[in-house]
Write an enzyme that holds these catalytic residues in place. Structure first.
Site, PDB file in Angstrom:
ATOM      1  N   ASP A 158     -10.436   2.088   2.351  1.00  0.00           N
ATOM      2  CA  ASP A 158     -10.635   1.635   3.739  1.00  0.00           C
ATOM      3  C   ASP A 158     -11.280   2.762   4.545  1.00  0.00           C
ATOM      4  OD1 ASP A 158      -9.588  -0.875   3.407  1.00  0.00           O
ATOM      5  OD2 ASP A 158      -7.583  -0.361   4.121  1.00  0.00           O
ATOM      6  N   LYS A 175       0.823  -1.221   0.000  1.00  0.00           N
ATOM      7  CA  LYS A 175       0.000   0.000   0.000  1.00  0.00           C
ATOM      8  C   LYS A 175       0.858   1.272   0.000  1.00  0.00           C
ATOM      9  CE  LYS A 175      -4.054  -1.938   2.350  1.00  0.00           C
ATOM     10  NZ  LYS A 175      -4.951  -1.822   3.485  1.00  0.00           N
TER      11      LYS A 175
END
Ligand code: NAP
Length: 492
Positions: free
Chosen positions: A325, A289
């Site tokens: 998220d 990420k």
């Protein structure tokens, strides 16, 4: 144009003939009769195959050495191959290494079948070896074929790049990456330039990673919608069934492919190659990420605030990053409690997931504390989001409790036993959220529930972050209910 070939692995011609009818009705352009699977194979059986199987056909006598069942060799193998070549089939598949001297001696007939010269590798090899095999095969036949097991997406992309190069040179070839990591070579067989895409009748896979004929035929369509998940490891992704359900629900033909990129092997070139192949969007998970954040040309607010990207989409040539998220946790939180600036909140764990959670909570102006095994990590997160960093050791010794506690550690997930929650952290009527979704109920959730807290697991966050990724990639609204149901089924 790439043709869909259905491999037939029946043990007699009658059954193969019946399966061939199924294959053609499901969309196969031709069938591959695996003669090495036919019991009691003899020269008359080959003539029977031509009579009984109606439709274009490849005959193959795969040797045991190359993963097949045929133990024939020497004069016996040559007699069968000669019969295959003289029996009016559209294609005959021979092996570069096993049949090299036969191929050199063979008299090529103008009207004879097209000759596929194959190499079935049992281990991944370098691009140099692949290209050497292809070049040797073109000297001996019409179509060069190499299949290779792929342990990761880097190897599959290497095959794709070799294909794109020879495609520009108008060479005739088939390149197949075997196993789940090789599937991008099947889904994008046409884009890579493979002349044939091998598929199977459902449940009768002839090689690892083969798609069924219907799926393979549907995917060889320029309007396919293909997403990928970049991570390491990625094999047990729940996002695959969830995103594929969202595609199906909207009547879109597509796939979601887990792409394993080992640490240090993921970079901007990988993303550009995936985009060039035709991927419409990518998810990114552990441990990439941070790298995804760095390589993006443009980042949305969620990515900028968390310095992590879990969703890559494309705007022309630009790589655009978001962190869904954030949206996932935000939606999970909605309606669960009344949040004010007095809501005393604790984050346990200050890693990747905690950044998204801390961002959402700081935007809602709660009173935020964070703790982590590694105090410096909690300090950094606290500094970034205006929170207070608490020592984990001191917290466990204290009797402090909170209105909202969120577990952002992996402790309690499948394969990571334990419980990061002390019962006294929560009080009756408070809220405990575990971002873990597998198992659906963790030890920490049980502890909190016993104390009278309201508890929520991480499934809703997973579903909502996935739905947000889908919106970013397609501009369409997915069925969140169908995605949730698919995720639940996958977790059972
Ligand atoms: P991460 O980056 O490894 O962060 C976890 C942090 O917690 C690390 O700093 C870790 O320290 C610390 N930690 C471990 N045990 C602890 C304990 N007992 N008390 C306090 N701190 C502790 O992991 P992540 O990416 O944030 O993921 C965490 C969990 O969230 C995973 O289970 C993941 O599957 C889940 N997740 C769920 C969703 C969803 O959509 N539901 C989304 C993202 C993540 P060490 O590294 O030193 O152990």
């Amino acid at each position: 144009m790439t043709l869909v070939v259905c491999s037939l692995i029946e043990s007699n011609i009658q059954e193969a003939s019946s399966s061939s009818r199924t294959a053609f009705s499901e969309g196969a352009d031709l069938v591959e009769l695996r003669l090495d699977h036919i019991s009691g194979l003899s020269l008359p059986t080959i003539r029977e195959a031509r009579r009984e199987i109606l439709g274009p056909m490849i005959t193959t006598l795969r040797s045991k050495r190359q993963g097949g069942k045929s133990g024939t060799s020497g004069a016996e193998r040559e007699a069968i191959l000669t019969e295959m070549l003289e029996s009016d089939f559209e294609y005959v598949d021979v092996e570069l290494d096993t049949d090299r001297s036969f191929l050199k001696r063979m008299k090529v007939q103008e009207s004879g079948p097209e000759i596929i010269v194959s190499s079935h590798l049992s281990v991944p090899v370098s691009r140099e070896i692949i290209e050497k095999k292809l070049l040797e095969a073109w000297v001996l036949g019409d179509i060069a074929k190499v299949s290779m097991p792929c342990e990761n997406a880097v190897q599959a992309l290497m095959l794709a790049h070799a294909g794109l190069k020879f495609s520009r040179q108008k060479k005739r070839f088939v390149l197949i990456g075997m196993g789940p990591q090789g599937q991008l070579t099947r889904v994008f067989a046409d884009r890579i330039g493979s002349e044939l895409a091998y598929a199977c009748i459902s449940g009768k896979e002839a090689a690892p990673g083969q798609l069924n004929v219907t799926a393979q035929a549907a995917l060889l369509n320029k309007r396919r919608t293909v997403f990928g998940l970049i991570g390491h490891p990625v094999s047990h992704s729940v996002s695959k069934p969830m995103q594929e359900e969202a595609l199906k629900n909207l009547g879109l033909t597509g796939a979601y492919l887990p792409l394993d990129f080992p640490a240090k092997e993921f970079d901007g070139n990988a993303v550009r190659s995936l985009k060039a192949l035709g991927f419409k969007g990518l998810n990114v998970t552990i441990p990439h990420k941070g790298m995804a954040f760095k390589l993006c040309d443009r980042r949305g607010d969620s990515a900028a605030a968390t310095r992590a990207v879990n969703t890559i989409s494309f705007d022309g040539r630009r790589i655009v990053g978001e962190n869904t998220d954030v949206n996932g946790f935000s939606r999970l939180l909605d309606g669960k409690m009344c949040i004010t600036k007095y809501t005393d909140s604790l984050l346990i764990g200050a890693g990747g997931a905690a950044r998204a959670v801390a961002y959402v909570l700081s935007e809602r102006k709660v009173k935020l504390s964070v703790t982590d095994i590694e105090k410096s990590r909690a300090d950094d997160l606290a500094k970034k989001f205006g929170a207070k960093s608490l020592s984990l050791r001191r917290l466990w010794k204290s009797t402090r409790s909170f209105d909202l506690v969120v577990n952002c550690t992996p402790v309690g997930m499948k394969g990571v036993p334990g419980n990061p929650l002390k019962a006294s952290f929560v009080k009756p009527g408070s809220v405990f959220i575990d971002v873990i979704y597998n198992p659906p109920v963790t030890k920490a959730m049980q502890t909190a529930e016993k104390r009278g807290a309201k508890v929520y697991g991480g499934l809703e966050m997973l579903v909502q972050q996935g739905a947000e990724s889908f919106r970013l990639w397609t501009g369409s609204e997915p069925s969140v209910d169908a995605m949730r149901e698919a995720a639940r089924r996958a977790l059972q």
